[in-house]
Design an enzyme around this catalytic site. Structure first.
Site, PDB file in Angstrom:
ATOM      1  N   ALA A 244      36.633  33.057  37.246  1.00 25.01           N
ATOM      2  CA  ALA A 244      35.749  33.826  38.128  1.00 25.01           C
ATOM      3  C   ALA A 244      35.500  35.240  37.615  1.00 25.01           C
ATOM      4  O   ALA A 244      36.353  35.847  36.983  1.00 25.01           O
ATOM      5  CB  ALA A 244      36.353  33.888  39.516  1.00 25.01           C
ATOM      6  N   HIS A 245      34.312  35.739  37.900  1.00 26.06           N
ATOM      7  CA  HIS A 245      33.902  37.094  37.495  1.00 26.06           C
ATOM      8  C   HIS A 245      33.740  37.930  38.751  1.00 26.06           C
ATOM      9  O   HIS A 245      33.181  37.447  39.721  1.00 26.06           O
ATOM     10  CB  HIS A 245      32.573  37.013  36.756  1.00 26.06           C
ATOM     11  CG  HIS A 245      31.979  38.349  36.463  1.00 26.06           C
ATOM     12  ND1 HIS A 245      32.376  39.118  35.408  1.00 26.06           N
ATOM     13  CD2 HIS A 245      31.025  39.059  37.114  1.00 26.06           C
ATOM     14  CE1 HIS A 245      31.669  40.248  35.410  1.00 26.06           C
ATOM     15  NE2 HIS A 245      30.848  40.229  36.430  1.00 26.06           N
ATOM     16  N   PRO A 246      34.144  39.112  38.795  1.00 28.39           N
ATOM     17  CA  PRO A 246      34.955  39.883  37.855  1.00 28.39           C
ATOM     18  C   PRO A 246      36.436  39.789  38.243  1.00 28.39           C
ATOM     19  O   PRO A 246      36.817  40.161  39.349  1.00 28.39           O
ATOM     20  CB  PRO A 246      34.458  41.311  38.025  1.00 28.39           C
ATOM     21  CG  PRO A 246      34.089  41.390  39.478  1.00 28.39           C
ATOM     22  CD  PRO A 246      33.627  39.987  39.852  1.00 28.39           C
TER      23      PRO A 246
END
Length: 54
Positions: free
Chosen positions: A31-33
């Site tokens: 997952a970002h961020p």
């Protein structure tokens, strides 16, 4: 040590316990961020598929 180190420890422990190769880790979504995204980017690079390489 750091405020979100548990995020990286959990992922790293899974990788070591699984005896995973870079290609194994690279196929999973990070997952970002997040800090685990940095781990994912590292393994993408090790697998020859880095997203942010020049």
């Amino acid at each position: 040590m750091g405020p979100h180190v548990s995020e990286m420890i959990a992922e790293s422990q899974l990788i070591v316990g699984w005896d995973a190769e870079p290609v194994d880790v690279a196929r999973h979504i990070h997952a970002h961020p997040t800090l685990s995204e940095a781990v994912g980017e590292t393994f993408l690079t090790l697998a020859g598929r880095g997203l942010h390489q020049q």
